[in-house]
Design an enzyme around this catalytic site. Structure first.
Site, PDB file in Angstrom:
ATOM      1  N   CYS A 117       0.831  -1.210   0.000  1.00 29.64           N
ATOM      2  CA  CYS A 117       0.000   0.000   0.000  1.00 29.64           C
ATOM      3  C   CYS A 117       0.862   1.255   0.000  1.00 29.64           C
ATOM      4  CB  CYS A 117      -0.942  -0.009   1.199  1.00 29.64           C
ATOM      5  SG  CYS A 117      -0.107  -0.203   2.788  1.00 29.64           S
ATOM      6  N   HIS A 122      -1.620   0.871   7.455  1.00 26.77           N
ATOM      7  CA  HIS A 122      -2.110   0.931   6.080  1.00 26.77           C
ATOM      8  C   HIS A 122      -1.963   2.361   5.583  1.00 26.77           C
ATOM      9  CE1 HIS A 122      -4.299  -0.144   2.524  1.00 26.77           C
ATOM     10  NE2 HIS A 122      -5.288   0.686   2.790  1.00 26.77           N
TER      11      HIS A 122
END
EC number: 3.4.19.12
Length: 758
Positions: A66, A419
């Site tokens: 990510c 994330h």
């Protein structure tokens, strides 16, 4: 794009026949429309831009990638960076791109994927029903609003774009730059506006050339940004060294050279475009406190990393970044002018501003107690528009205005897990949220949710600002106000409960239906908004199912509807702007009045201070005059014995009288002795010679009475008041005090002379 997807879905439905299936079974397999598709349909998506600015592709996440997806999205939607990547060294020919896309772009069959998933679920349940098998857990219902479900649907329905090595088509060897260029070119040349990019080839090159990214561990997005920019610079400069320096084209062939760029021919090998976009110059100013000599040293930066403080802003962080630092003790500065280590002051200033400013908020701080990095959840406010103030006096374009166009957000409690997502402002479609495979439109205020004080562990980590102009900012604000006015006008046409409003009362809301804006600065403006006046608590227009408690009263015939244009509702944003201007004007007047009152108060205070000073000076002067007068009066009444404070003339006269009195007294004693000697027949004693060299004629001295002749106990002369009987002759004497003083002084001298003679 919406028409293209609809035709594509119809083709998919017709090309997948199912044996023995009824049309009713195909209803649940209908492809749901995404918010992005809905936005594109509402805004009109028939025309496709050739520069790729209206292509919205997600990126597949291969485990913990990510960090890569969020940074690549921010770089792609930077228009100057994307154009520079596409144009260096040349654009890939259209034929080569179309051939590559025919192999790499794959459209998916959503119905087939759904059927395959259903078959897999049935097989799992069948395996669970076998004898001896553990009981299967009932499947949990999927949350269709969750990001995981949306990513899953996107992977099953949207086109997948895989990139391959295409560096040979534009004459370069494979590198990280060429893999990045392949991604950009594939997205721009794609006929679809939405889809999912599979950056597997880019990750392979990244891991091959950089060992730190070969593991499946969580990586830092800021470190990846710095690595990508440096790798791009290195690859571009290495490629430029291989090619000969091109000659400059004639002036009349400028237009033809521009056309050749778009057609895919060679462009001049300018390798400075990364430096011109992201590079800035920092100046370190160090002043020696001994000799006050100032030395400067320039440093190049591609991004600025600033320390954070609780409840601060980007501006305050930049101010702290450029604050003075004392170099002392072990950190002393070696001054070339003094020739040794000296105490000094150091500060950092920006000498050259970049066109794209990447601000890294240092949210990960190493702590000595825990011996590891720890995430800082400090509230740091970042503005939509920014001007840097910590520049040098000779800075290039110090008043450059920046606008926020991308934010990289870290979601998690620490640096080793979490994330990354990115929120990016596009040219014509507003703000979009890029969360790996999912792309969704968001409101402008959504960007304010990541200051660091919101729940969910989501904080802004990297801010991307690009240069802009004041005219562009004003134009953008005008467009936002127009769009908001149109949206508010559409919403005002229908009541929230579903019943249409009367035509002439479209601008009236109940007290509980006042529209509330999300933006904090608009709350105060609602008090002055003409679209939402305060109403009484009773219902003026009850619905059809509400029965009045009181007897019905005959109502007059309905008033014909007033045209909507006559009572067109004012936009809350326009009213907000007006109220803001009025509040700003009132605030300015209030500040001016306060300033004037403060000025008047200071003047009055200064006048009081001056008056007090004048009064004190007058009192002091009067006291001095009174002291002088009392001193003169005291001197006049009590003259001193030695004549220091009295009249010098009087003092000298007193001394002369003393001299004369002493001589007359001694002469009288001599005469008495002679008379006694003559009577007794003794020889006469010669008289003492006078002490003064110049004899003074003697004056007869009055014979004192025995009472007055008694000597006083003290050696100094005691002056009695004139009213006593001791000095009746002094009052009768024409000489006044002089005669009196002469008597007493001659008497004291007589006493001394008498003691000497005896």
């Amino acid at each position: 794009m919406g028409s293209f997807l609809r035709s594509f879905r119809r083709d998919v439905g017709s090309s997948t026949p199912s044996v023995g299936a009824t049309p009713a079974k195909k209803e649940p397999l209908a492809l749901p429309i995404t918010p992005l598709e809905k936005m594109l349909q509402e805004m009109g998506s028939d025309s496709v831009r050739q520069d790729g600015s209206d292509k919205f592709f997600g990126m597949e996440n291969y485990g913990n990638t990510c960090y890569c997806n969020s940074i690549l999205q921010c770089l792609y939607y930077s228009v100057p960076f994307r154009e520079a990547v596409l144009n260096y060294p040349t654009r890939t020919p259209i034929e080569s791109l179309e051939a590559a896309l025919a192999k790499n772009l794959r459209y998916q069959n959503f119905a087939a994927n759904q059927e395959a998933e259903a078959q897999a679920e049935k097989q799992r349940l069948a395996n669970a029903q076998r004898p001896g098998a553990p009981p299967a857990q009932p499947p949990k219902p999927e949350d269709k609003d969750s990001s995981e479900y949306k990513k899953k649907i996107a992977l099953q329905s949207l086109p997948l774009l895989e990139t391959k090595n295409n560096a040979g088509s534009y004459g370069m060897s494979e590198s990280l730059f060429t893999s990045l260029k392949d991604i950009f070119e594939s997205v721009v040349a794609s006929q679809s506006r939405i889809g999912i990019v599979r950056p597997q080839h880019f990750l392979d090159v990244l891991r091959r050339e950089n060992e730190m990214f070969r593991s499946a561990m969580h990586q830092d997005a800021h470190e990846f940004l710095n690595l990508v920019l440096n790798e791009v610079v290195a690859n571009v400069e290495a490629e430029a060294m291989k090619q000969p320096i091109p000659s400059l084209p004639p002036a009349d062939t400028t237009d033809s050279s521009r056309q050749s760029i778009s057609s895919g021919s060679k462009t001049p090998n300018t390798t400075r475009w990364v430096h011109e976009l992201f590079e800035g110059t920092l100046t370190s100013e160090t002043q020696c406190l001994t000799c006050e000599n100032v030395s400067q040293r320039d440093e190049i930066f591609l991004d600025l990393s600033v320390d954070l403080e609780q409840h601060s802003s980007v501006t305050s962080c930049l101010r702290k970044f450029s604050a003075e630092e004392m170099l002392c003790e072990r950190n002393k500065f070696h001054c070339d002018n003094c020739g040794g280590l000296q105490e000094a002051e150091k500060r950092m200033k920006i000498k050259r501003l970049p066109r794209i400013l990447a601000l890294h908020l240092k949210r990960f701080k190493y702590t000595e107690d825990l011996q590891r990095l720890q995430k800082l959840f400090h509230r740091v406010v970042y503005p939509y528009h920014l001007r840097l103030f910590n520049t040098t006096d000779d800075a290039e374009d110090p008043d450059r205005l920046y606008e926020l166009y991308a934010v990289v957000v870290h979601i998690g409690g620490g640096p080793y897990h979490g994330h990354y997502v990115s929120i990016i402002k596009t040219q014509d479609r507003g703000w979009l949220l890029f969360d790996d495979e999912m792309v969704e439109p968001v409101d402008k205020n959504y960007v304010r949710n990541f200051f660091g004080d919101k729940p969910g562990l989501a904080c802004a980590y990297v801010l991307f600002y690009q240069e802009t102009t004041l005219e562009a900012v004003l134009k953008e604000q005008e467009m936002e106000n127009m769009n908001a006015s149109a949206a508010d006008a559409n919403e005002a046409a229908v009541k929230p409960n579903g019943f249409p409003q009367p035509a002439g009362l479209a601008h009236v809301h109940s007290a509980s239906q006042i529209p509330v804006q999300d933006e904090p600065q608009r709350h105060t403006g609602l008090r002055r908004a003409p679209t939402a006046p305060q109403l009484p608590t009773h219902t003026e227009y009850p619905g059809p199912d509400i029965e009045p408690s009181s007897p019905a009263v005959a109502t007059p015939p309905p008033v014909p509807p007033i045209p909507e244009t006559a009572n067109r509702p004012l936009s809350p944003k326009k009213s907000d702007i007006q109220s803001k201007k009025e509040r700003a004007k009132e605030e300015k007047e209030r500040k001016a009045a306060e300033k004037e009152m403060e000025k008047q108060r200071r003047k009055e205070q200064e006048a009081r201070v001056k008056e007090n000073q004048r009064r004190e000076e007058a009192e002091l002067k009067a006291a001095l005059e009174a002291s002088k007068a009392s001193k003169a009066d005291e001197d006049r009444r009590n003259p001193t014995e030695n004549g220091k404070d009295g009249d010098p003339k009087r003092s000298s006269n007193g001394l002369s009288r003393l001299k004369r009195g002493s001589k007359s007294f001694s002469q009288r004693l001599g005469k008495d002795k002679e008379s006694r000697a003559s009577s007794s027949g003794l020889p006469s004693v010669p008289s003492a010679e006078p002490l003064t060299p110049n004899p003074v004629p003697l004056e007869p001295v009055q014979q004192l009475s025995p009472r007055k002749a008694s000597p006083p106990k003290e050696s100094h002369v005691v002056h009695k008041p004139l009213g006593q009987d001791d000095e009746p002759d002094a009052l009768k004497s024409p000489k006044g005090d002089r005669a009196g003083h002469g008597k007493w002084r001659s008497f004291s001298i007589r006493k001394k002379s008498f003691s000497i003679l005896s």
